[in-house]
Design a protein around this motif. Structure first.
Motif, PDB file in Angstrom:
ATOM      1  N   GLN A 125       1.296  -1.157  -0.098  1.00 32.98           N
ATOM      2  CA  GLN A 125      -0.082  -0.277   0.008  1.00 32.98           C
ATOM      3  C   GLN A 125       0.914   0.760  -0.057  1.00 32.98           C
ATOM      4  O   GLN A 125       0.652   2.358  -0.280  1.00 32.98           O
ATOM      5  CB  GLN A 125      -0.867  -0.041   1.502  1.00 32.98           C
ATOM      6  CG  GLN A 125      -2.098  -0.954   0.797  1.00 32.98           C
ATOM      7  CD  GLN A 125      -3.104  -1.437   2.697  1.00 32.98           C
ATOM      8  OE1 GLN A 125      -2.432  -0.410   3.171  1.00 32.98           O
ATOM      9  NE2 GLN A 125      -4.451  -2.005   1.925  1.00 32.98           N
ATOM     10  N   SER A 130      -3.064  -0.441  -4.359  1.00 34.25           N
ATOM     11  CA  SER A 130      -4.345  -0.106  -3.432  1.00 34.25           C
ATOM     12  C   SER A 130      -4.646  -1.219  -3.202  1.00 34.25           C
ATOM     13  O   SER A 130      -5.886  -1.992  -4.683  1.00 34.25           O
ATOM     14  CB  SER A 130      -5.730   0.990  -4.984  1.00 34.25           C
ATOM     15  OG  SER A 130      -6.892   0.826  -4.167  1.00 34.25           O
ATOM     16  N   ALA A 191      -3.993   5.414  -3.212  1.00 32.69           N
ATOM     17  CA  ALA A 191      -3.457   3.826  -2.432  1.00 32.69           C
ATOM     18  C   ALA A 191      -3.143   4.062  -1.259  1.00 32.69           C
ATOM     19  O   ALA A 191      -2.263   3.912  -0.836  1.00 32.69           O
ATOM     20  CB  ALA A 191      -1.981   2.788  -3.394  1.00 32.69           C
ATOM     21  N   THR A 192      -4.723   4.326  -0.967  1.00 32.32           N
ATOM     22  CA  THR A 192      -4.968   4.509   0.742  1.00 32.32           C
ATOM     23  C   THR A 192      -5.758   3.413   1.128  1.00 32.32           C
ATOM     24  O   THR A 192      -6.350   3.496   0.200  1.00 32.32           O
ATOM     25  CB  THR A 192      -4.969   5.899   0.956  1.00 32.32           C
ATOM     26  OG1 THR A 192      -5.981   6.146   0.831  1.00 32.32           O
ATOM     27  CG2 THR A 192      -3.564   6.551   0.650  1.00 32.32           C
ATOM     28  N   ASP A 193      -5.683   3.573   2.732  1.00 40.49           N
ATOM     29  CA  ASP A 193      -7.148   2.400   3.106  1.00 40.49           C
ATOM     30  C   ASP A 193      -7.154   2.774   4.445  1.00 40.49           C
ATOM     31  O   ASP A 193      -5.725   2.531   5.093  1.00 40.49           O
ATOM     32  CB  ASP A 193      -6.753   0.972   2.269  1.00 40.49           C
ATOM     33  CG  ASP A 193      -7.855   0.048   3.052  1.00 40.49           C
ATOM     34  OD1 ASP A 193      -8.850   0.548   3.713  1.00 40.49           O
ATOM     35  OD2 ASP A 193      -7.647  -1.364   2.904  1.00 40.49           O
TER      36      ASP A 193
END
Length: 400
Positions: A125, A130, A191-193
């Motif tokens: 990540q 992603s 690409a963050t979570d």
């Protein structure tokens, strides 16, 4: 490309937990069929769990240091070792000393690379991939639930060798996935979570245990609480058949109860990214501790299977919240050079809680009975909730 990364990481989780069900959940079934008695099974599993708890932080410390051993390479090495070990058990006639040693290695390695898979996700990540961690982990739990639902009947019809065949196939698939699962050179957008790395401290490796403990005191107290949570959690899982029989049920109800708690993990894990935007990971961990406490407390007063199923439903707020929340807590509150160790320490604490449960719960059950065993688990879990609450409250006070 976003869905592509999630799909492959999800598949890695799915095959892992299918194998985890065959090797861990059905360990006693396989070993008893190969001439082990209950005492020998208990000794083997205790040895494997203790070695796993010690091995995980050591290997994590090596991975965290810059060098040739990366998360991806360790997973690849692990699945190949398990594949070879399963083949040895499959094709060499059963000889108890060999089975003991090989099964301990398989069992230990399978546990050891679980936190590395979590660390791999957050590593990728941060590199721009992603990956929807919660969905992938939740579908992994679902694959465990589906495997657990069907595998008993399959073993009854075909014998325990089918467990090794399934394990070999899943390890081969895992090897192919992880070999081709290469990190991109350039980051991708979006690409963050969840709450990943928003408040991460300056990059500094704390490879010495004392330095690590000083750097993350709240986390160390959280690990103590985790041992307490999973003392209670494993008490229920390890002696569930005795609990269910005391309520008038049997193996069929055991299958329903296991399926229920495993399948309920998917929705929470899948939504964890959204949940973390509203509730911080440390608060979720306190919530999960309370749910572990309520889950075992209900069993003290259970007089029928309805309350047993109600208790199992609290898996929705207990284990299903704990696993992803702990992963995100490590990723968002630790230096990147400490994160594999952090994930490994969580898994080690879970393992230690299980070992203590194995050693203590059976003795209480044999000498005092089910209710006294459950009361002990409830008290220990309650102590864990108090420890974690004050540890995180003190940390927030310092930050403010």
């Amino acid at each position: 490309m976003k869905g592509f990364w999630t799909f492959r990481y999800t598949l890695l989780n799915v095959v892992y937990f299918v194998a985890f069900c065959t090797i861990h959940a059905l360990a006693a079934v396989y070993l008893l069929a190969n001439g082990f008695n209950n005492t020998e099974v208990g000794i083997l599993l205790a040895v494997a769990n203790i070695l796993s708890a010690v091995f995980q932080p050591i290997i994590a410390g090596i991975i965290d240091k810059p060098g040739a051993l990366t998360n991806r390479r360790f997973i690849l090495i692990s699945v190949l070792i398990i594949l070879v070990g399963s083949a040895i058990l499959m094709f060499i006639p059963a000889y108890k000393p060999v089975v003991f040693v090989v099964y301990v290695i398989i069992y230990m390695i399978q546990f050891a690379y679980q936190p590395v898979m979590t660390a791999l996700c957050f590593e990728y990540q941060k590199a721009g991939c992603s990956i929807f961690y919660g969905l992938a982990r939740g579908l992994g739990s679902s694959s465990f639930a589906v495997t657990a639902f069907f595998i008993g009947g399959i073993v009854e019809k075909t014998g325990v060798q089918i467990l090794l065949i399934i394990n070999m196939v899943t390890m081969l698939v895992s090897a192919i996935i992880i070999y081709t699962f290469k990190k991109p050179a350039a980051p991708e957008e979006g690409a963050t979570d969840g709450d990943i790395n928003k408040n991460a401290p300056a990059e500094k490796a704390n490879n010495n245990f004392i330095d690590f403990a000083r750097a993350y005191p709240a986390f160390m107290w959280f690990l103590v609480g985790t041992i307490c949570f999973f003392f209670a959690h494993n008490m229920i899982n390890d002696f569930m058949i005795q609990i269910i029989r005391s309520l008038g049920g049997g193996e069929t109800e055991l299958g329903y109860a296991n399926f229920l708690q495993a399948i309920l993990e998917l929705p929470v894990m899948a939504m964890i990214g959204l949940i973390l935007k509203r509730i911080t990971s440390d608060k979720l961990l306190i919530l999960s501790g309370v749910a572990f406490f309520v889950k075992i407390l209900l069993l003290i007063f259970a007089t029928n299977m309805v309350l047993m199923y109600t208790s199992q439903s609290f898996q929705l707020f207990a284990y299903a919240v704990f696993i992803p929340a702990a992963a995100y807590y490590v990723s968002s509150h630790m230096s990147e050079l400490d994160q594999v160790k952090g994930q490994a320490f969580v898994t080690s604490a879970i393992t230690v809680g299980g070992v203590f449960s194995n050693l203590i719960s059976g003795v209480i059950l044999d000498n005092l009975g089910i209710k006294q065993m459950l009361i002990t688990g409830t008290v220990v879990c309650g102590i864990g909730v108090v420890i974690v609450f004050f540890a995180f409250a003190k940390k927030r006070a310092k930050e403010n």
